[in-house]
Design a protein around this motif. Structure first.
Motif, PDB file in Angstrom:
ATOM      1  N   LEU A 264      12.811  -2.204 -12.456  1.00  0.00           N
ATOM      2  CA  LEU A 264      11.906  -1.325 -11.721  1.00  0.00           C
ATOM      3  C   LEU A 264      12.701  -0.316 -10.893  1.00  0.00           C
ATOM      4  N   SER A 265      12.098   0.831 -10.632  1.00  0.00           N
ATOM      5  CA  SER A 265      12.714   1.799  -9.722  1.00  0.00           C
ATOM      6  C   SER A 265      12.732   1.219  -8.305  1.00  0.00           C
ATOM      7  N   LYS A 266      13.476   1.870  -7.406  1.00  0.00           N
ATOM      8  CA  LYS A 266      13.572   1.359  -6.036  1.00  0.00           C
ATOM      9  C   LYS A 266      12.194   1.225  -5.403  1.00  0.00           C
ATOM     10  N   ASP A 267      11.357   2.262  -5.498  1.00  0.00           N
ATOM     11  CA  ASP A 267      10.034   2.217  -4.880  1.00  0.00           C
ATOM     12  C   ASP A 267       9.126   1.198  -5.548  1.00  0.00           C
ATOM     13  N   ASP A 268       9.193   1.107  -6.889  1.00  0.00           N
ATOM     14  CA  ASP A 268       8.378   0.125  -7.595  1.00  0.00           C
ATOM     15  C   ASP A 268       8.829  -1.305  -7.288  1.00  0.00           C
ATOM     16  N   LEU A 269      10.142  -1.496  -7.138  1.00  0.00           N
ATOM     17  CA  LEU A 269      10.646  -2.819  -6.775  1.00  0.00           C
ATOM     18  C   LEU A 269      10.122  -3.231  -5.406  1.00  0.00           C
ATOM     19  N   ILE A 270      10.182  -2.324  -4.446  1.00  0.00           N
ATOM     20  CA  ILE A 270       9.683  -2.625  -3.102  1.00  0.00           C
ATOM     21  C   ILE A 270       8.193  -2.945  -3.148  1.00  0.00           C
ATOM     22  N   GLN A 271       7.428  -2.172  -3.920  1.00  0.00           N
ATOM     23  CA  GLN A 271       5.984  -2.426  -4.011  1.00  0.00           C
ATOM     24  C   GLN A 271       5.705  -3.729  -4.757  1.00  0.00           C
TER      25      GLN A 271
ATOM     26  N   VAL B 142       0.020  -4.325 -10.906  1.00  0.00           N
ATOM     27  CA  VAL B 142      -0.929  -5.439 -11.027  1.00  0.00           C
ATOM     28  C   VAL B 142      -1.177  -5.757 -12.495  1.00  0.00           C
ATOM     29  N   SER B 143      -1.358  -4.725 -13.308  1.00  0.00           N
ATOM     30  CA  SER B 143      -1.582  -4.927 -14.738  1.00  0.00           C
ATOM     31  C   SER B 143      -0.394  -5.617 -15.399  1.00  0.00           C
ATOM     32  N   ARG B 144       0.801  -5.292 -14.943  1.00  0.00           N
ATOM     33  CA  ARG B 144       2.010  -5.850 -15.548  1.00  0.00           C
ATOM     34  C   ARG B 144       2.322  -7.252 -15.030  1.00  0.00           C
ATOM     35  N   LEU B 145       1.992  -7.541 -13.778  1.00  0.00           N
ATOM     36  CA  LEU B 145       2.470  -8.757 -13.130  1.00  0.00           C
ATOM     37  C   LEU B 145       1.376  -9.773 -12.800  1.00  0.00           C
ATOM     38  N   TRP B 146       0.155  -9.588 -13.307  1.00  0.00           N
ATOM     39  CA  TRP B 146      -0.937 -10.439 -12.852  1.00  0.00           C
ATOM     40  C   TRP B 146      -0.738 -11.914 -13.221  1.00  0.00           C
ATOM     41  N   LEU B 147      -0.116 -12.188 -14.365  1.00  0.00           N
ATOM     42  CA  LEU B 147       0.135 -13.576 -14.738  1.00  0.00           C
ATOM     43  C   LEU B 147       1.118 -14.239 -13.773  1.00  0.00           C
ATOM     44  N   MET B 148       2.121 -13.485 -13.370  1.00  0.00           N
ATOM     45  CA  MET B 148       3.069 -14.000 -12.388  1.00  0.00           C
ATOM     46  C   MET B 148       2.365 -14.276 -11.065  1.00  0.00           C
ATOM     47  N   MET B 149       1.499 -13.356 -10.628  1.00  0.00           N
ATOM     48  CA  MET B 149       0.805 -13.521  -9.356  1.00  0.00           C
ATOM     49  C   MET B 149      -0.134 -14.729  -9.386  1.00  0.00           C
ATOM     50  N   LEU B 150      -0.773 -14.950 -10.529  1.00  0.00           N
ATOM     51  CA  LEU B 150      -1.636 -16.126 -10.674  1.00  0.00           C
ATOM     52  C   LEU B 150      -0.820 -17.404 -10.514  1.00  0.00           C
ATOM     53  N   GLY B 151       0.354 -17.436 -11.150  1.00  0.00           N
ATOM     54  CA  GLY B 151       1.230 -18.596 -11.024  1.00  0.00           C
ATOM     55  C   GLY B 151       1.711 -18.803  -9.594  1.00  0.00           C
ATOM     56  N   VAL B 152       2.039 -17.712  -8.904  1.00  0.00           N
ATOM     57  CA  VAL B 152       2.473 -17.803  -7.510  1.00  0.00           C
ATOM     58  C   VAL B 152       1.381 -18.452  -6.652  1.00  0.00           C
ATOM     59  N   GLY B 153       0.152 -17.980  -6.818  1.00  0.00           N
ATOM     60  CA  GLY B 153      -0.943 -18.511  -6.021  1.00  0.00           C
ATOM     61  C   GLY B 153      -1.191 -19.985  -6.282  1.00  0.00           C
TER      62      GLY B 153
ATOM     63  N   ALA C 241       0.810  -1.222   0.000  1.00  0.00           N
ATOM     64  CA  ALA C 241       0.000   0.000   0.000  1.00  0.00           C
ATOM     65  C   ALA C 241       0.841   1.270   0.000  1.00  0.00           C
ATOM     66  N   SER C 242       2.092   1.178   0.449  1.00  0.00           N
ATOM     67  CA  SER C 242       2.916   2.383   0.579  1.00  0.00           C
ATOM     68  C   SER C 242       3.594   2.792  -0.719  1.00  0.00           C
ATOM     69  N   GLY C 243       3.488   1.973  -1.772  1.00  0.00           N
ATOM     70  CA  GLY C 243       4.149   2.280  -3.040  1.00  0.00           C
ATOM     71  C   GLY C 243       3.285   3.143  -3.945  1.00  0.00           C
ATOM     72  N   PRO C 244       3.889   3.647  -5.044  1.00  0.00           N
ATOM     73  CA  PRO C 244       3.195   4.611  -5.902  1.00  0.00           C
ATOM     74  C   PRO C 244       2.474   4.027  -7.113  1.00  0.00           C
ATOM     75  N   SER C 245       2.642   2.720  -7.398  1.00  0.00           N
ATOM     76  CA  SER C 245       2.239   2.216  -8.726  1.00  0.00           C
ATOM     77  C   SER C 245       1.441   0.924  -8.655  1.00  0.00           C
ATOM     78  N   PHE C 246       0.501   0.818  -7.715  1.00  0.00           N
ATOM     79  CA  PHE C 246      -0.215  -0.441  -7.517  1.00  0.00           C
ATOM     80  C   PHE C 246      -0.920  -0.915  -8.785  1.00  0.00           C
ATOM     81  N   THR C 247      -1.730  -0.054  -9.384  1.00  0.00           N
ATOM     82  CA  THR C 247      -2.514  -0.463 -10.558  1.00  0.00           C
ATOM     83  C   THR C 247      -1.615  -0.884 -11.707  1.00  0.00           C
ATOM     84  N   ALA C 248      -0.563  -0.114 -11.964  1.00  0.00           N
ATOM     85  CA  ALA C 248       0.350  -0.431 -13.064  1.00  0.00           C
ATOM     86  C   ALA C 248       1.068  -1.749 -12.814  1.00  0.00           C
TER      87      ALA C 248
END
Length: 249
Positions: free
Chosen positions: A164-171, A73-84, A64-71
């Motif tokens: 990714l930038s430092k903040d985007d990497l952390i998020q 999720v849109s970029r990484l949703w396939l990875m997240m599906l595989g993780v789950g 929640a503390s990062g700046p790019s949640f929506t972007a």
């Protein structure tokens, strides 16, 4: 003198405080540190049960503390599906308590990746390969998570290789770890290894983990990008070495 019965409580609190500091500085490491230290006096599946709630809360905070949640999720949703899917499917390995060699493999992968990246050029993933690599990386990360209770390989090197930038990497790490935590809880509950009483006990670790993470974030805000990347990799190297030594000694 402190009552002997209090030592497990103190040990758990200190474990999650230290793990929170590592996570606050690097954006990762809470499950790895917690599993490593708790494993000295409890089984892997019991340790995994303890880390569910503090891991979820700290990862949600990080996400929640990062700046790019929506972007992200849109970029990484396939990875997240595989993780789950991978985590739920492989959680039977952790429940069996037969994690020695998978943990050694995880530690070796961390050491090799961190050592190579510290001594050689930074890895990068071409944009055209992301849609093919992301689900494979997610499934592999899930398989490792279900076998060891640790969420970092190969998700961490892959996310770092995306540039990714430092903040985007952390998020992005927060997103991956949140999905991993939820999927691990589902897998353990499905196999009868995580109960309502475990949820209450796990909740006791939230405060020390959050306090440690707050301190770690304060430290991170004072570190330059180059130093941040170097210490990020050094932490991976140390965490990997700890996993190997704990499994073979």
């Amino acid at each position: 003198m402190l009552d002997v019965a209090l030592w497990p409580i103190v040990s758990i609190g200190l474990t999650f405080f230290l793990a929170g500091i590592v996570k606050g500085v690097t954006g990762m490491g809470l499950p790895t540190v917690a599993m490593g230290l708790l494993g000295a006096f409890m089984s892997p599946v019991a340790a995994a049960g303890f880390l569910i709630v503090p891991s979820f809360v700290t990862n949600l905070w990080q996400l929640a503390s990062g700046p790019s949640f929506t972007a992200l999720v849109s970029r990484l949703w396939l990875m997240m599906l595989g993780v789950g899917l991978g985590t739920v499917a492989s959680s039977s390995v952790l429940v069996s308590n037969n994690t020695r060699w998978t943990t050694v493999g995880l530690g070796a992968a961390l050491v090799i990746y961190a050592g190579f990246t510290l001594l050689a050029r930074h890895l990068s993933v071409p944009a055209r390969l992301e849609k093919w690599l992301s689900p494979l990386i997610g499934l592999t990360t899930g398989a490792v998570t279900g076998g060891t209770g640790v969420f970092v390989i190969p998700a961490v090197p892959y996310l770092q290789a995306l540039g990714l930038s430092k903040d985007d990497l952390i998020q992005g790490l927060g997103l991956s770890f949140t999905i991993s935590t939820v999927a691990l809880a589902v897998g353990l509950t499905w196999r009868g290894a995580f109960q309502l009483d475990d949820l209450a006990m796990s909740s006791l670790a939230i405060l020390p983990a959050m306090a440690g993470m707050w301190l770690g974030q304060a430290i991170r805000s004072r570190v330059s990008p180059a130093a941040f990347r170097r210490w990020f990799l050094i932490c991976l190297l140390l965490l990997g070495t700890e996993l190997i030594l704990r499994s073979v000694l």
